[in-house]
Motif scaffolding. Structure first.
Motif, PDB file in Angstrom:
ATOM      1  N   MET A   1       6.221  -1.014  -3.341  1.00 16.41           N
ATOM      2  CA  MET A   1       4.835  -1.440  -3.192  1.00 16.41           C
ATOM      3  C   MET A   1       4.447  -2.280  -4.405  1.00 16.41           C
ATOM      4  O   MET A   1       4.735  -1.911  -5.538  1.00 16.41           O
ATOM      5  CB  MET A   1       3.934  -0.210  -3.070  1.00 16.41           C
ATOM      6  N   VAL A   2       3.816  -3.396  -4.155  1.00 12.51           N
ATOM      7  CA  VAL A   2       3.367  -4.287  -5.215  1.00 12.51           C
ATOM      8  C   VAL A   2       2.285  -3.581  -6.046  1.00 12.51           C
ATOM      9  O   VAL A   2       1.461  -2.839  -5.507  1.00 12.51           O
ATOM     10  CB  VAL A   2       2.813  -5.601  -4.608  1.00 12.51           C
ATOM     11  N   GLU A   3       2.309  -3.814  -7.341  1.00 12.49           N
ATOM     12  CA  GLU A   3       1.383  -3.161  -8.272  1.00 12.49           C
ATOM     13  C   GLU A   3      -0.088  -3.306  -7.847  1.00 12.49           C
ATOM     14  O   GLU A   3      -0.846  -2.334  -7.880  1.00 12.49           O
ATOM     15  CB  GLU A   3       1.589  -3.734  -9.686  1.00 12.49           C
ATOM     16  N   LYS A   4      -0.466  -4.519  -7.459  1.00 17.44           N
ATOM     17  CA  LYS A   4      -1.862  -4.730  -7.050  1.00 17.44           C
ATOM     18  C   LYS A   4      -2.198  -3.900  -5.814  1.00 17.44           C
ATOM     19  O   LYS A   4      -3.257  -3.285  -5.743  1.00 17.44           O
ATOM     20  CB  LYS A   4      -2.124  -6.219  -6.788  1.00 17.44           C
ATOM     21  N   ASP A   5      -1.294  -3.869  -4.841  1.00 16.57           N
ATOM     22  CA  ASP A   5      -1.542  -3.085  -3.638  1.00 16.57           C
ATOM     23  C   ASP A   5      -1.647  -1.596  -3.972  1.00 16.57           C
ATOM     24  O   ASP A   5      -2.482  -0.892  -3.400  1.00 16.57           O
ATOM     25  CB  ASP A   5      -0.448  -3.323  -2.596  1.00 16.57           C
ATOM     26  N   LEU A   6      -0.818  -1.135  -4.882  1.00 16.81           N
ATOM     27  CA  LEU A   6      -0.872   0.261  -5.298  1.00 16.81           C
ATOM     28  C   LEU A   6      -2.248   0.595  -5.863  1.00 16.81           C
ATOM     29  O   LEU A   6      -2.833   1.632  -5.535  1.00 16.81           O
ATOM     30  CB  LEU A   6       0.221   0.552  -6.325  1.00 16.81           C
ATOM     31  N   ARG A   7      -2.778  -0.284  -6.692  1.00 16.03           N
ATOM     32  CA  ARG A   7      -4.103  -0.077  -7.270  1.00 16.03           C
ATOM     33  C   ARG A   7      -5.160  -0.028  -6.177  1.00 16.03           C
ATOM     34  O   ARG A   7      -6.044   0.836  -6.175  1.00 16.03           O
ATOM     35  CB  ARG A   7      -4.424  -1.180  -8.290  1.00 16.03           C
ATOM     36  N   TYR A   8      -5.078  -0.938  -5.201  1.00 15.14           N
ATOM     37  CA  TYR A   8      -6.060  -0.965  -4.116  1.00 15.14           C
ATOM     38  C   TYR A   8      -5.961   0.279  -3.239  1.00 15.14           C
ATOM     39  O   TYR A   8      -6.970   0.828  -2.813  1.00 15.14           O
ATOM     40  CB  TYR A   8      -5.910  -2.224  -3.273  1.00 15.14           C
ATOM     41  N   VAL A   9      -4.744   0.737  -2.986  1.00 18.21           N
ATOM     42  CA  VAL A   9      -4.548   1.957  -2.193  1.00 18.21           C
ATOM     43  C   VAL A   9      -5.191   3.147  -2.913  1.00 18.21           C
ATOM     44  O   VAL A   9      -5.895   3.955  -2.298  1.00 18.21           O
ATOM     45  CB  VAL A   9      -3.053   2.210  -1.916  1.00 18.21           C
ATOM     46  N   LYS A  10      -4.941   3.263  -4.202  1.00 18.57           N
ATOM     47  CA  LYS A  10      -5.547   4.354  -4.974  1.00 18.57           C
ATOM     48  C   LYS A  10      -7.064   4.271  -4.950  1.00 18.57           C
ATOM     49  O   LYS A  10      -7.755   5.291  -4.844  1.00 18.57           O
ATOM     50  CB  LYS A  10      -5.026   4.340  -6.412  1.00 18.57           C
ATOM     51  N   ASN A  11      -7.599   3.065  -5.036  1.00 19.69           N
ATOM     52  CA  ASN A  11      -9.054   2.881  -4.962  1.00 19.69           C
ATOM     53  C   ASN A  11      -9.593   3.296  -3.595  1.00 19.69           C
ATOM     54  O   ASN A  11     -10.650   3.928  -3.499  1.00 19.69           O
ATOM     55  CB  ASN A  11      -9.435   1.432  -5.244  1.00 19.69           C
ATOM     56  N   ILE A  12      -8.890   2.924  -2.535  1.00 21.46           N
ATOM     57  CA  ILE A  12      -9.318   3.277  -1.183  1.00 21.46           C
ATOM     58  C   ILE A  12      -9.374   4.789  -1.036  1.00 21.46           C
ATOM     59  O   ILE A  12     -10.352   5.347  -0.514  1.00 21.46           O
ATOM     60  CB  ILE A  12      -8.394   2.639  -0.126  1.00 21.46           C
ATOM     61  N   ILE A  13      -8.347   5.468  -1.500  1.00 20.19           N
ATOM     62  CA  ILE A  13      -8.336   6.931  -1.446  1.00 20.19           C
ATOM     63  C   ILE A  13      -9.519   7.486  -2.238  1.00 20.19           C
ATOM     64  O   ILE A  13     -10.247   8.362  -1.761  1.00 20.19           O
ATOM     65  CB  ILE A  13      -7.000   7.486  -1.986  1.00 20.19           C
TER      66      ILE A  13
ATOM     67  N   SER B   1      -2.693  -7.054   0.110  1.00 19.50           N
ATOM     68  CA  SER B   1      -1.927  -8.233   0.533  1.00 19.50           C
ATOM     69  C   SER B   1      -1.707  -8.193   2.048  1.00 19.50           C
ATOM     70  O   SER B   1      -1.662  -7.119   2.662  1.00 19.50           O
ATOM     71  CB  SER B   1      -0.574  -8.281  -0.182  1.00 19.50           C
ATOM     72  N   ASP B   2      -1.572  -9.377   2.626  1.00 20.93           N
ATOM     73  CA  ASP B   2      -1.287  -9.462   4.056  1.00 20.93           C
ATOM     74  C   ASP B   2       0.026  -8.750   4.374  1.00 20.93           C
ATOM     75  O   ASP B   2       0.145  -8.095   5.412  1.00 20.93           O
ATOM     76  CB  ASP B   2      -1.222 -10.926   4.513  1.00 20.93           C
ATOM     77  N   LYS B   3       0.981  -8.865   3.479  1.00 16.62           N
ATOM     78  CA  LYS B   3       2.278  -8.220   3.684  1.00 16.62           C
ATOM     79  C   LYS B   3       2.111  -6.706   3.790  1.00 16.62           C
ATOM     80  O   LYS B   3       2.681  -6.068   4.680  1.00 16.62           O
ATOM     81  CB  LYS B   3       3.225  -8.570   2.539  1.00 16.62           C
ATOM     82  N   PHE B   4       1.317  -6.124   2.896  1.00  9.65           N
ATOM     83  CA  PHE B   4       1.092  -4.680   2.926  1.00  9.65           C
ATOM     84  C   PHE B   4       0.412  -4.276   4.239  1.00  9.65           C
ATOM     85  O   PHE B   4       0.822  -3.307   4.881  1.00  9.65           O
ATOM     86  CB  PHE B   4       0.227  -4.245   1.734  1.00  9.65           C
TER      87      PHE B   4
ATOM     88  N   GLY C   1       0.369   9.825   2.444  1.00 12.78           N
ATOM     89  CA  GLY C   1       1.734   9.935   2.959  1.00 12.78           C
ATOM     90  C   GLY C   1       2.669   8.817   2.531  1.00 12.78           C
ATOM     91  O   GLY C   1       3.880   8.902   2.733  1.00 12.78           O
ATOM     92  N   LEU C   2       2.125   7.771   1.943  1.00 11.19           N
ATOM     93  CA  LEU C   2       2.957   6.656   1.480  1.00 11.19           C
ATOM     94  C   LEU C   2       3.718   7.050   0.217  1.00 11.19           C
ATOM     95  O   LEU C   2       3.232   7.816  -0.601  1.00 11.19           O
ATOM     96  CB  LEU C   2       2.097   5.430   1.175  1.00 11.19           C
ATOM     97  N   LYS C   3       4.880   6.487   0.072  1.00  8.81           N
ATOM     98  CA  LYS C   3       5.659   6.715  -1.149  1.00  8.81           C
ATOM     99  C   LYS C   3       5.132   5.765  -2.220  1.00  8.81           C
ATOM    100  O   LYS C   3       5.327   4.565  -2.133  1.00  8.81           O
ATOM    101  CB  LYS C   3       7.134   6.481  -0.873  1.00  8.81           C
ATOM    102  N   MET C   4       4.453   6.333  -3.184  1.00  6.94           N
ATOM    103  CA  MET C   4       3.849   5.486  -4.221  1.00  6.94           C
ATOM    104  C   MET C   4       4.517   5.716  -5.553  1.00  6.94           C
ATOM    105  O   MET C   4       4.696   6.639  -6.115  1.00  6.94           O
ATOM    106  CB  MET C   4       2.360   5.736  -4.324  1.00  6.94           C
TER     107      MET C   4
END
Length: 112
Positions: free
Chosen positions: A1-13, A58-61, A109-112
């Motif tokens: 997972m790209v660093e930026k996406d990881l940050r956004y996922v954590k923020n969403i949670i 990201s669109d990819k994520f 459930g994602l592997k972060m």
């Protein structure tokens, strides 16, 4: 997972959990929530931030995790920001009781 996406996922949670925690302060009753201006605003602001972070993924994520209806979360963010006075409480309650817990569970459930 790209660093930026990881940050956004954590923020969403984080914002999803904040919205649910605040909503629980009125026993998950949207009518009581609406009666408390500060709590109502707190829940909606958390949902706005959740949607904003979903939009920044990201669109990819989003393509890799197409099980999530990212568009719904982004559209809700835009609606809460631009049509704030017309929030449908029944839909808000459904979003808080169904969609947000499902999203949080999926993201955990994602592997972060």
């Amino acid at each position: 997972m790209v660093e930026k996406d990881l940050r956004y996922v954590k923020n969403i949670i984080n914002f999803g959990e904040k919205a649910l925690k605040t909503y629980s302060r009125v026993n998950n009753d949207v009518e009581y929530l609406e009666d408390d201006y500060d709590l109502y605003n707190s829940v909606l602001m958390s949902l706005v931030q959740l949607g904003e972070n979903a939009n920044l993924l990201s669109d990819k994520f989003k393509e890799e995790h197409s099980e999530v209806n990212w568009r719904k979360h982004i559209k809700n963010r835009n609606f809460y920001v631009h049509v704030y006075g017309a929030v449908n409480n029944r839909r808000l309650a459904e979003y808080l009781q169904k969609d947000i817990p499902q999203l949080i569970e999926y993201l955990y459930g994602l592997k972060m």
